[in-house]
Structures are given as C-alpha cells and as structure tokens.
Design an enzyme around this catalytic site. Sequence first.
Site, PDB file in Angstrom:
ATOM      1  N   ASP A 262     -80.898  -0.972   6.389  1.00  0.00           N
ATOM      2  CA  ASP A 262     -79.599  -0.528   6.893  1.00  0.00           C
ATOM      3  C   ASP A 262     -78.538  -1.621   6.909  1.00  0.00           C
ATOM      4  O   ASP A 262     -77.356  -1.323   7.044  1.00  0.00           O
ATOM      5  CB  ASP A 262     -79.767   0.039   8.316  1.00  0.00           C
TER       6      ASP A 262
ATOM      7  N   HIS B 245     -88.051  -4.836  11.720  1.00  0.00           N
ATOM      8  CA  HIS B 245     -88.723  -3.657  11.185  1.00  0.00           C
ATOM      9  C   HIS B 245     -90.121  -3.588  11.770  1.00  0.00           C
ATOM     10  O   HIS B 245     -90.753  -4.616  11.962  1.00  0.00           O
ATOM     11  CB  HIS B 245     -88.804  -3.730   9.658  1.00  0.00           C
TER      12      HIS B 245
HETATM   13  C1  LIG Z   1     -86.536  -1.607  13.922  1.00  0.00           C
HETATM   14  C2  LIG Z   1     -86.924  -1.876  15.372  1.00  0.00           C
HETATM   15  C3  LIG Z   1     -86.644  -0.614  16.201  1.00  0.00           C
HETATM   16  C4  LIG Z   1     -88.420  -2.167  15.406  1.00  0.00           C
HETATM   17  O1  LIG Z   1     -88.753  -2.220  16.725  1.00  0.00           O
HETATM   18  P1  LIG Z   1     -90.186  -2.740  17.236  1.00  0.00           P
HETATM   19  O2  LIG Z   1     -91.175  -2.744  16.138  1.00  0.00           O
HETATM   20  O3  LIG Z   1     -90.476  -1.950  18.453  1.00  0.00           O
HETATM   21  O4  LIG Z   1     -89.924  -4.266  17.566  1.00  0.00           O
HETATM   22  P2  LIG Z   1     -89.497  -4.838  18.961  1.00  0.00           P
HETATM   23  O5  LIG Z   1     -88.281  -4.156  19.451  1.00  0.00           O
HETATM   24  O6  LIG Z   1     -90.706  -4.842  19.856  1.00  0.00           O
HETATM   25  O7  LIG Z   1     -89.127  -6.323  18.556  1.00  0.00           O
HETATM   26  C5  LIG Z   1     -90.040  -7.448  18.537  1.00  0.00           C
HETATM   27  C6  LIG Z   1     -89.252  -8.671  18.971  1.00  0.00           C
HETATM   28  O8  LIG Z   1     -88.192  -8.926  18.034  1.00  0.00           O
HETATM   29  C7  LIG Z   1     -86.910  -8.776  18.678  1.00  0.00           C
HETATM   30  N1  LIG Z   1     -86.057  -7.987  17.798  1.00  0.00           N
HETATM   31  C8  LIG Z   1     -86.444  -6.983  16.975  1.00  0.00           C
HETATM   32  N2  LIG Z   1     -85.398  -6.489  16.325  1.00  0.00           N
HETATM   33  C9  LIG Z   1     -84.342  -7.200  16.765  1.00  0.00           C
HETATM   34  C10 LIG Z   1     -82.977  -7.151  16.451  1.00  0.00           C
HETATM   35  N3  LIG Z   1     -82.528  -6.245  15.565  1.00  0.00           N
HETATM   36  N4  LIG Z   1     -82.148  -8.011  17.052  1.00  0.00           N
HETATM   37  C11 LIG Z   1     -82.615  -8.908  17.934  1.00  0.00           C
HETATM   38  N5  LIG Z   1     -83.904  -8.998  18.274  1.00  0.00           N
HETATM   39  C12 LIG Z   1     -84.738  -8.152  17.696  1.00  0.00           C
HETATM   40  C13 LIG Z   1     -87.184  -8.013  19.967  1.00  0.00           C
HETATM   41  O9  LIG Z   1     -86.237  -8.298  20.963  1.00  0.00           O
HETATM   42  C14 LIG Z   1     -88.568  -8.504  20.318  1.00  0.00           C
HETATM   43  O10 LIG Z   1     -88.447  -9.776  20.892  1.00  0.00           O
HETATM   44  P3  LIG Z   1     -89.358 -10.221  22.130  1.00  0.00           P
HETATM   45  O11 LIG Z   1     -90.755 -10.153  21.618  1.00  0.00           O
HETATM   46  O12 LIG Z   1     -88.875 -11.587  22.442  1.00  0.00           O
HETATM   47  O13 LIG Z   1     -89.095  -9.203  23.193  1.00  0.00           O
HETATM   48  C15 LIG Z   1     -86.168  -3.091  15.936  1.00  0.00           C
HETATM   49  O14 LIG Z   1     -86.356  -4.200  15.093  1.00  0.00           O
HETATM   50  C16 LIG Z   1     -84.673  -2.797  16.109  1.00  0.00           C
HETATM   51  O15 LIG Z   1     -84.272  -2.253  17.153  1.00  0.00           O
HETATM   52  N6  LIG Z   1     -83.823  -3.145  15.088  1.00  0.00           N
HETATM   53  C17 LIG Z   1     -82.426  -2.831  15.161  1.00  0.00           C
HETATM   54  C18 LIG Z   1     -82.184  -1.378  14.755  1.00  0.00           C
HETATM   55  C19 LIG Z   1     -82.391  -1.165  13.260  1.00  0.00           C
HETATM   56  O16 LIG Z   1     -81.892  -1.913  12.437  1.00  0.00           O
HETATM   57  N7  LIG Z   1     -83.107  -0.086  12.943  1.00  0.00           N
HETATM   58  C20 LIG Z   1     -83.352   0.302  11.570  1.00  0.00           C
HETATM   59  C21 LIG Z   1     -84.769   0.011  11.186  1.00  0.00           C
HETATM   60  S1  LIG Z   1     -85.043   0.253   9.455  1.00  0.00           S
END
Ligand SMILES: CC(C)(COP(=O)(O)OP(=O)(O)OC[C@H]1O[C@@H](n2cnc3c(N)ncnc32)[C@H](O)[C@@H]1OP(=O)(O)O)[C@@H](O)C(=O)NCCC(=O)NCCS
Length: 340
Positions: A276, A225
């Site tokens: 979710d 998140h």
């Molecule tokens: C919610 C979300 C978009 C937030 O994205 P964000 O704040 O941009 O965070 P990032 O994508 O930069 O993630 C930070 C780190 O955690 C990891 N990470 C974050 N969510 C992850 C996940 N669901 N699975 C695996 N790794 C994850 C990223 O790969 C990143 O790792 P790194 O620093 O080694 O590259 C992201 O966590 C995600 O894609 N989650 C899955 C989709 C989801 O459940 N969305 C609903 C949100 S309520």
Amino acid sequence: MSSLTTTQPAKGLEGVVATTSSICYIDGEQGERLARERHLDPAIINLLQTAPKNITPMDVLRTAVSALSFYDVDQKNNDHEANIRKAIRLTSQIAMIVAAYDRIRKGKNIVEPDRSLSHAANFLLLLNGERPSGTAERALDIALILHADHELNASTFAARVTAATLSDMHSAITSAIGALKGPLHGGANEAVFHMLQEIDKKGVDPVEYVHGQLAQKKKISGFGHRVYHTEDPRATHLRQMSRDLGNSSGKGKWFEMSSRIEQFVKSEKKLNANVDFYSASTYHTLGIDVDLFTPVFAVSRISGWTAHVIEQLDDNRLIRPRADYVGPAYPQHYIPIDRR
Ligand SMILES: CC(C)(COP(=O)(O)OP(=O)(O)OC[C@H]1O[C@@H](n2cnc3c(N)ncnc32)[C@H](O)[C@@H]1OP(=O)(O)O)[C@@H](O)C(=O)NCCC(=O)NCCS
C-alpha cells in the site's frame, strides 16, 4: 472436545494455516468473457445515483455489490459453473460501479464501456471519459495484477468464511469488501496518501513528521506486514512505477517524499514498505482520487476473492475455529441477583 487443537494459536491467528489453496493461475481466455459482461442493470445505476453524496465510494461499492445479486441470473445457483460465471460478471461489474459512481458524484455523465479494450483501459475510460494513454493503461494493468490475490489475507479469509456456510458468492464478496475497507488492510493505501498530503500541506519535513508520529507510538500506514519479514515483492514493483510515473508526469514530489519516509522507517524501525505504500503515490500520479484507492484495490482483488470462494466451495467444510477461554474459572454457577 476431542477434536480441539491443543496448540495455543497466536493472537490475530498469526502463522496459523487455516486452509489449503492452489490459487494463482491466470487464464487468458477470461479476457473476452470479461468484456462481454460489461453491463450494469439500470437498477444498480439508479442505486448509485440515489446514494447520498457524502458517503465513501468504498461504502457505495459494498452496498452495490450486495444489490447486484438481485439482478444476477445465477442468483439462486451456487454450483461451480454458476460461480465461475458470477466471478467473471462481478469482476467486470465492480470496475464499472467504481467508475460510474465517481462520475455520478462529480455530476458527470456515465460512459459506455468499450468491449474492444482491456480491463484496465476500459476502467480508465469509464472513469475519465477518454481512452487512456498506453503508459497509463500498462501502469494500471500492472497494479491490478500485483493486487489480484494474496493468499489468506483478511478480506479473502472473510470471503471464505462466508462462502463456507454455503451462503452465496455475492454475500462472500460483500463480506470481503467490508474487511478490505479497514486501514489495517486495503484502506492503508488511502491512509498513506492522507499522510503525504498532510506533510505537503503543513510544509514540514517528511522525516521529522514521521519521527513525531512514531514518538507518539502511532503506526505509519504502508509499513509492516503480518507475513513478510523481507520486502513485500509487490512493493518493489510499485516503488519503480511510482518513480517512473512521477518522473514522466512532473509530479515527482510524492515519490521523493515517500522515498525519504521509507528510508527513515526502515532504518529507525526495521520495517519494510508494503503493497500500500507506493500504490498511493502511483494511483495519485495516474489521476485517481484518494478515496478511490481502496475501491481500485477491490477492482483487482475481486479475482482473488472469487477464486478462493470457488476453491472453498469445491471442497467445502464450515470454517469454525475455537477460542481459547481465558475468562473466570469454569463452570460458574448462577447466583440470583438478590443474593449477589
Ligand atoms: C500490517 C499490520 C496490521 C500487521 O500487524 P501485526 O502483524 O499485528 O504486527 P504488529 O502490529 O504486532 O507489529 C509488530 C511490531 O511492529 C510495530 N509496527 C508494525 N507495523 C508498524 C507500522 N506500520 N508503524 C509503526 N510500527 C509498526 C508494532 O508497533 C509492533 O511493535 P512492538 O512489538 O514494539 O509493539 C501492521 O504492520 C500495521 O498496522 N501496518 C500499518 C497498516 C498497513 O500498512 N496495512 C496494510 C498491510 S498490507
């Protein structure tokens, strides 16, 4: 240029405060008004009936909500009172559209709303053609409350950006639905259940499956998140609901699978389940089809979106941030093509 902030914003606007807000107030009086607005124009029913059967309910919802404005008596009125009326109307209508389209695509009759029922119970009646049990009504009611508003998430931001141009409520909500659909936002609940189904179908161990996905650098839907670094408090409630509904319905395998994945992702990646993750198994256990999970999110989030739109318009200023230019040195001079 003097009004430009000099602090470098984080990618994806992480941590940037883009507005003030005083939302998250629940008004009990709205319940009756919601029931009175349980009505869809026949033209909207016709639109649902003529929509191609192979498109997702989320796409149908986006287009139908845009079309609702054609038949809204307040269409041309963007003042505060009219927007409150439109907010209440849209909250009733979105639930009706999601349920009606699901029945139409399954060749079933459209069910008449019951104005004596709660919003959650009426939605389940329209979807399933029978009054829900007290347990199902309460479970959906809690899920709707948990999803109702969540500050400046992507879809709410999209709604506020559209509203801030002095466009209208229906345009703002159409923007929001488009943003909610994506798998990084509301679409994640459907992605979670697709993953659970794949694990189940292949008969593989959930932990091994997720381990393999992480090894391929894939993200696991339902985890992580932007704002929470502790557990998303909504996930705490949904985990409990998923467990209870699984136990009482004899469909506990989805919870068991989810729980093992959660423990593994937490220990391996230090990532918490978000809203979710357990809503997927919860909705499935309630008998809701997978491609309705995100529309059901919209059935709830419409209350937050409309409240934000009203708040935005009550003290409006165009939302127009800047981008940090990182292109070639500026200014660049035009070089005619024959001299390049
Ligand atoms: C919610 C979300 C978009 C937030 O994205 P964000 O704040 O941009 O965070 P990032 O994508 O930069 O993630 C930070 C780190 O955690 C990891 N990470 C974050 N969510 C992850 C996940 N669901 N699975 C695996 N790794 C994850 C990223 O790969 C990143 O790792 P790194 O620093 O080694 O590259 C992201 O966590 C995600 O894609 N989650 C899955 C989709 C989801 O459940 N969305 C609903 C949100 S309520």
